[in-house]
Scaffold this active site. Structure first.
Site, mmCIF file in Angstrom:
data_model
loop_
_atom_site.group_PDB
_atom_site.id
_atom_site.type_symbol
_atom_site.label_atom_id
_atom_site.label_comp_id
_atom_site.label_asym_id
_atom_site.label_seq_id
_atom_site.Cartn_x
_atom_site.Cartn_y
_atom_site.Cartn_z
ATOM 1 C CB THR A 74 -0.893 0.014 1.256
ATOM 2 O OG1 THR A 74 -1.624 -1.202 1.304
ATOM 3 C CG2 THR A 74 -1.841 1.186 1.251
ATOM 4 C CG HIS A 75 2.156 5.238 -2.362
ATOM 5 N ND1 HIS A 75 3.479 5.445 -2.073
ATOM 6 C CD2 HIS A 75 1.668 6.437 -2.749
ATOM 7 C CE1 HIS A 75 3.776 6.722 -2.287
ATOM 8 N NE2 HIS A 75 2.686 7.326 -2.695
ATOM 9 N N PRO A 76 0.787 5.524 0.643
ATOM 10 C CG PRO A 76 1.011 7.546 1.878
ATOM 11 C CD PRO A 76 0.043 6.746 1.020
#
Length: 91
Positions: A74-76
Protein backbone atom coordinates in the site's frame (compact mmCIF):
# COMPACT_ATOMS: atom_id res chain seq x y z
CA UNK A 1 23.76 -16.45 5.21
CA UNK A 2 22.90 -13.22 3.41
CA UNK A 3 22.05 -9.80 4.81
CA UNK A 4 19.98 -6.89 3.54
CA UNK A 5 20.35 -3.63 5.46
CA UNK A 6 19.63 0.01 4.78
CA UNK A 7 19.25 3.15 6.93
CA UNK A 8 15.70 4.54 6.90
CA UNK A 9 16.94 7.94 5.67
CA UNK A 10 18.39 6.22 2.58
CA UNK A 11 15.20 4.33 1.63
CA UNK A 12 13.50 6.22 -1.20
CA UNK A 13 10.55 3.80 -1.14
CA UNK A 14 9.57 4.70 2.43
CA UNK A 15 7.46 7.85 2.07
CA UNK A 16 5.70 7.42 5.41
CA UNK A 17 8.90 8.26 7.34
CA UNK A 18 9.28 11.49 5.37
CA UNK A 19 5.59 12.38 5.67
CA UNK A 20 5.76 12.22 9.47
CA UNK A 21 9.26 13.79 9.54
CA UNK A 22 11.11 10.94 11.26
CA UNK A 23 13.73 9.15 9.15
CA UNK A 24 15.74 7.70 12.04
CA UNK A 25 16.56 3.99 12.21
CA UNK A 26 17.31 1.10 9.88
CA UNK A 27 15.93 -2.09 8.39
CA UNK A 28 17.98 -5.27 8.44
CA UNK A 29 17.08 -8.78 7.32
CA UNK A 30 19.08 -11.98 7.80
CA UNK A 31 18.33 -14.56 5.12
CA UNK A 32 19.32 -18.18 4.55
CA UNK A 33 21.52 -18.20 1.44
CA UNK A 34 20.28 -21.57 0.21
CA UNK A 35 16.54 -21.39 0.87
CA UNK A 36 15.91 -17.60 0.79
CA UNK A 37 14.12 -18.10 4.14
CA UNK A 38 13.95 -15.02 6.37
CA UNK A 39 15.80 -15.97 9.55
CA UNK A 40 15.29 -12.70 11.38
CA UNK A 41 14.93 -8.95 11.08
CA UNK A 42 15.72 -5.75 12.96
CA UNK A 43 13.21 -3.04 12.16
CA UNK A 44 13.88 0.30 13.82
CA UNK A 45 11.68 3.00 12.31
CA UNK A 46 8.37 4.77 12.24
CA UNK A 47 5.67 2.09 12.21
CA UNK A 48 8.13 -0.69 13.09
CA UNK A 49 5.54 -2.04 15.52
CA UNK A 50 3.36 -2.85 12.51
CA UNK A 51 6.15 -3.88 10.15
CA UNK A 52 7.38 -6.59 12.51
CA UNK A 53 3.94 -8.22 12.41
CA UNK A 54 4.16 -8.46 8.63
CA UNK A 55 7.66 -9.96 8.79
CA UNK A 56 6.64 -12.41 11.54
CA UNK A 57 3.63 -13.51 9.47
CA UNK A 58 5.88 -13.99 6.42
CA UNK A 59 8.33 -16.05 8.47
CA UNK A 60 5.59 -18.26 9.97
CA UNK A 61 3.93 -18.70 6.59
CA UNK A 62 7.11 -19.60 4.74
CA UNK A 63 7.21 -16.52 2.54
CA UNK A 64 10.75 -16.09 1.24
CA UNK A 65 12.76 -12.88 1.19
CA UNK A 66 12.13 -12.76 -2.57
CA UNK A 67 8.40 -13.10 -1.99
CA UNK A 68 8.39 -10.23 0.51
CA UNK A 69 10.61 -8.17 -1.82
CA UNK A 70 8.34 -8.70 -4.84
CA UNK A 71 5.02 -8.04 -3.08
CA UNK A 72 2.97 -4.95 -3.87
CA UNK A 73 2.49 -2.77 -0.79
CA UNK A 74 0.00 0.00 0.00
CA UNK A 75 1.16 3.57 -0.76
CA UNK A 76 2.12 5.53 1.24
CA UNK A 77 3.19 3.03 3.87
CA UNK A 78 6.34 1.85 5.58
CA UNK A 79 5.92 -1.65 4.13
CA UNK A 80 6.95 -0.25 0.74
CA UNK A 81 10.51 -0.25 2.07
CA UNK A 82 10.58 -4.08 1.99
CA UNK A 83 10.89 -3.93 -1.83
CA UNK A 84 13.92 -1.66 -1.72
CA UNK A 85 15.72 -3.08 1.32
CA UNK A 86 15.38 -6.71 0.25
CA UNK A 87 16.74 -5.79 -3.19
CA UNK A 88 20.08 -5.03 -1.47
CA UNK A 89 20.74 -8.61 -0.27
CA UNK A 90 24.46 -9.39 -0.14
CA UNK A 91 26.42 -12.42 0.96
Amino acid sequence: MRVAVKPIAAIAAMPRARIVGDTRGLMKFVIDAETDEILGAALLSVDSQELINTVALAMRGGTTAGGLRDAIWTHPSSTEAFNEVLATIVG
